[in-house]
Design an enzyme around this catalytic site. Structure first.
Site, PDB file in Angstrom:
ATOM      1  N   TRP A  64       0.799  -0.992  -0.026  1.00  0.00           N
ATOM      2  CA  TRP A  64      -0.014  -0.105  -0.088  1.00  0.00           C
ATOM      3  C   TRP A  64       0.740   1.343   0.515  1.00  0.00           C
ATOM      4  O   TRP A  64       1.630   1.068   0.567  1.00  0.00           O
ATOM      5  CB  TRP A  64      -0.911   0.132   1.237  1.00  0.00           C
ATOM      6  N   SER A  67       0.107  -3.456   5.708  1.00  0.00           N
ATOM      7  CA  SER A  67       0.110  -2.803   6.628  1.00  0.00           C
ATOM      8  C   SER A  67      -0.025  -3.824   8.035  1.00  0.00           C
ATOM      9  O   SER A  67       1.338  -4.358   8.418  1.00  0.00           O
ATOM     10  CB  SER A  67       0.631  -1.745   6.861  1.00  0.00           C
ATOM     11  N   VAL A  90       3.002   2.106   5.485  1.00  0.00           N
ATOM     12  CA  VAL A  90       3.008   3.429   5.305  1.00  0.00           C
ATOM     13  C   VAL A  90       1.643   3.385   5.759  1.00  0.00           C
ATOM     14  O   VAL A  90       0.625   2.871   5.002  1.00  0.00           O
ATOM     15  CB  VAL A  90       2.848   4.334   4.449  1.00  0.00           C
ATOM     16  N   ILE A 108      -2.154   5.601   6.075  1.00  0.00           N
ATOM     17  CA  ILE A 108      -2.477   7.296   6.438  1.00  0.00           C
ATOM     18  C   ILE A 108      -4.145   6.946   6.957  1.00  0.00           C
ATOM     19  O   ILE A 108      -4.854   6.326   6.125  1.00  0.00           O
ATOM     20  CB  ILE A 108      -2.477   7.892   5.193  1.00  0.00           C
ATOM     21  N   ASP A 151     -11.279   7.840   6.285  1.00  0.00           N
ATOM     22  CA  ASP A 151     -12.735   8.456   6.915  1.00  0.00           C
ATOM     23  C   ASP A 151     -13.035   7.640   8.580  1.00  0.00           C
ATOM     24  O   ASP A 151     -14.814   7.342   9.306  1.00  0.00           O
ATOM     25  CB  ASP A 151     -13.819   8.988   6.046  1.00  0.00           C
ATOM     26  N   THR A 152     -12.601   6.516   7.667  1.00  0.00           N
ATOM     27  CA  THR A 152     -12.632   5.634   9.329  1.00  0.00           C
ATOM     28  C   THR A 152     -11.550   5.271  10.297  1.00  0.00           C
ATOM     29  O   THR A 152     -10.405   5.748   9.771  1.00  0.00           O
ATOM     30  CB  THR A 152     -13.341   3.866   8.578  1.00  0.00           C
ATOM     31  N   HIS A 180      -9.891   2.582  10.493  1.00  0.00           N
ATOM     32  CA  HIS A 180      -9.116   1.763   9.857  1.00  0.00           C
ATOM     33  C   HIS A 180      -7.863   2.106  10.762  1.00  0.00           C
ATOM     34  O   HIS A 180      -6.771   1.124  11.089  1.00  0.00           O
ATOM     35  CB  HIS A 180      -9.034   1.398   8.761  1.00  0.00           C
ATOM     36  N   PHE A 232      10.045  -1.308  13.861  1.00  0.00           N
ATOM     37  CA  PHE A 232       9.167  -0.658  13.284  1.00  0.00           C
ATOM     38  C   PHE A 232       9.374   0.464  13.048  1.00  0.00           C
ATOM     39  O   PHE A 232       8.605   1.090  12.837  1.00  0.00           O
ATOM     40  CB  PHE A 232       8.177  -0.061  14.877  1.00  0.00           C
ATOM     41  N   ARG A 242       8.094  12.352   5.672  1.00  0.00           N
ATOM     42  CA  ARG A 242       8.884  11.028   5.946  1.00  0.00           C
ATOM     43  C   ARG A 242       9.540   9.590   5.539  1.00  0.00           C
ATOM     44  O   ARG A 242      10.273   9.233   6.027  1.00  0.00           O
ATOM     45  CB  ARG A 242       8.197  10.230   7.677  1.00  0.00           C
TER      46      ARG A 242
HETATM   47  N1  RBF Z   1      -2.783  -0.950   4.529  1.00  0.00           N
HETATM   48  C1  RBF Z   1      -1.892  -0.105   4.291  1.00  0.00           C
HETATM   49  O1  RBF Z   1      -0.519   0.056   4.478  1.00  0.00           O
HETATM   50  N2  RBF Z   1      -2.137   1.381   4.697  1.00  0.00           N
HETATM   51  C2  RBF Z   1      -2.926   1.906   4.573  1.00  0.00           C
HETATM   52  O2  RBF Z   1      -3.520   3.306   4.630  1.00  0.00           O
HETATM   53  C3  RBF Z   1      -4.431   1.305   4.196  1.00  0.00           C
HETATM   54  N3  RBF Z   1      -5.377   1.720   4.882  1.00  0.00           N
HETATM   55  C4  RBF Z   1      -6.471   0.499   4.538  1.00  0.00           C
HETATM   56  C5  RBF Z   1      -7.428   1.460   4.750  1.00  0.00           C
HETATM   57  C6  RBF Z   1      -8.865   0.517   5.029  1.00  0.00           C
HETATM   58  C7  RBF Z   1     -10.690   0.610   5.017  1.00  0.00           C
HETATM   59  C8  RBF Z   1      -8.536  -0.949   4.732  1.00  0.00           C
HETATM   60  C9  RBF Z   1      -9.236  -1.813   4.777  1.00  0.00           C
HETATM   61  C10 RBF Z   1      -7.485  -1.400   4.078  1.00  0.00           C
HETATM   62  C11 RBF Z   1      -6.139  -0.683   4.422  1.00  0.00           C
HETATM   63  N4  RBF Z   1      -4.593  -0.993   4.269  1.00  0.00           N
HETATM   64  C12 RBF Z   1      -3.939  -0.474   4.127  1.00  0.00           C
HETATM   65  C13 RBF Z   1      -4.904  -2.719   3.796  1.00  0.00           C
HETATM   66  C14 RBF Z   1      -4.236  -3.571   5.650  1.00  0.00           C
HETATM   67  O3  RBF Z   1      -3.473  -3.389   6.046  1.00  0.00           O
HETATM   68  C15 RBF Z   1      -4.370  -5.377   5.179  1.00  0.00           C
HETATM   69  O4  RBF Z   1      -3.568  -5.390   4.312  1.00  0.00           O
HETATM   70  C16 RBF Z   1      -6.069  -4.971   4.359  1.00  0.00           C
HETATM   71  O5  RBF Z   1      -6.545  -4.979   5.263  1.00  0.00           O
HETATM   72  C17 RBF Z   1      -6.297  -6.840   3.899  1.00  0.00           C
HETATM   73  O6  RBF Z   1      -5.760  -7.471   5.107  1.00  0.00           O
END
Ligand code: RBF
Length: 158
Positions: free
Chosen positions: A31, A65, A89, A91, A94-95, A97, A122, A136
């Site tokens: 991501w 992550s 990373v 970020i 709206d929720t 998560h 970490f 960063r």
């Molecule tokens: N993974 C990241 O590494 N960075 C993010 O900003 C991030 N935002 C997410 C937002 C939502 C709403 C969801 C559902 C997942 C997000 N993920 C993000 C993915 C998360 O780390 C993971 O790969 C998935 O939820 C699958 O287990």
């Protein structure tokens, strides 16, 4: 974009040992890939700078992550791996998560580190927006991948 990002870090190396005989796992979340690539490059450059050999750096990617913990465990379980660096990373959106992911990763990596008795760093950049993340990852606040690598070098020099 990643290659254009410059590392501005400054960290104390006073207690750092030579890393030429150490093996490192590197786990990088996909991501925000441009940013995690810049962080990962910072981490690799730092390991090489302190004597690590290219062939002793084992880089793997995970989807996001949240998966850093299991990725770290996959690597840490190998006896020959001395330390694991985790890069991601997250970020804020709206929720909530980000809260759930960040806490899960912090707890998860702590557990992996203690379970295998190895440094697991970490390198998770947790920000309110994209600009803060870029700042960063080689911007005005340095490169947190460099710091994540420096942390395991410091701990291996303990
Ligand atoms: N993974 C990241 O590494 N960075 C993010 O900003 C991030 N935002 C997410 C937002 C939502 C709403 C969801 C559902 C997942 C997000 N993920 C993000 C993915 C998360 O780390 C993971 O790969 C998935 O939820 C699958 O287990």
């Amino acid at each position: 974009m990643a290659t254009a990002l410059k590392n501005l870090d400054d960290y104390s190396t006073a207690s750092f040992a030579d890393m030429s005989d150490k093996k490192f796992g590197l786990v990088v979340a996909e991501w925000h890939k441009d940013i995690t690539d810049a962080l990962s490059n910072g981490a690799i450059e730092t390991l090489l700078k302190h004597g690590a050999k290219k062939e002793n750096i084992f880089r793997n990617t995970v989807p996001g992550s949240f998966e850093l913990t299991l990725g770290a465990q996959f690597l840490a379980q190998h006896e020959e791996i001395d330390a694991v660096i985790c890069i991601g990373v997250v970020i804020k959106g709206d929720t909530k998560h980000d809260d759930y992911i960040n806490h899960a990763v912090a707890n998860g990596l702590t557990n992996v580190s203690l379970k295998y008795n190895k440094p697991v760093s970490f390198g998770l950049v947790t920000t309110n927006n994209l600009e803060q993340a870029l700042d960063r990852a080689g911007g005005k606040h340095g490169n947190k991948g460099v710091e994540a690598a420096a942390a395991v070098i410091h701990m291996l020099s303990f």
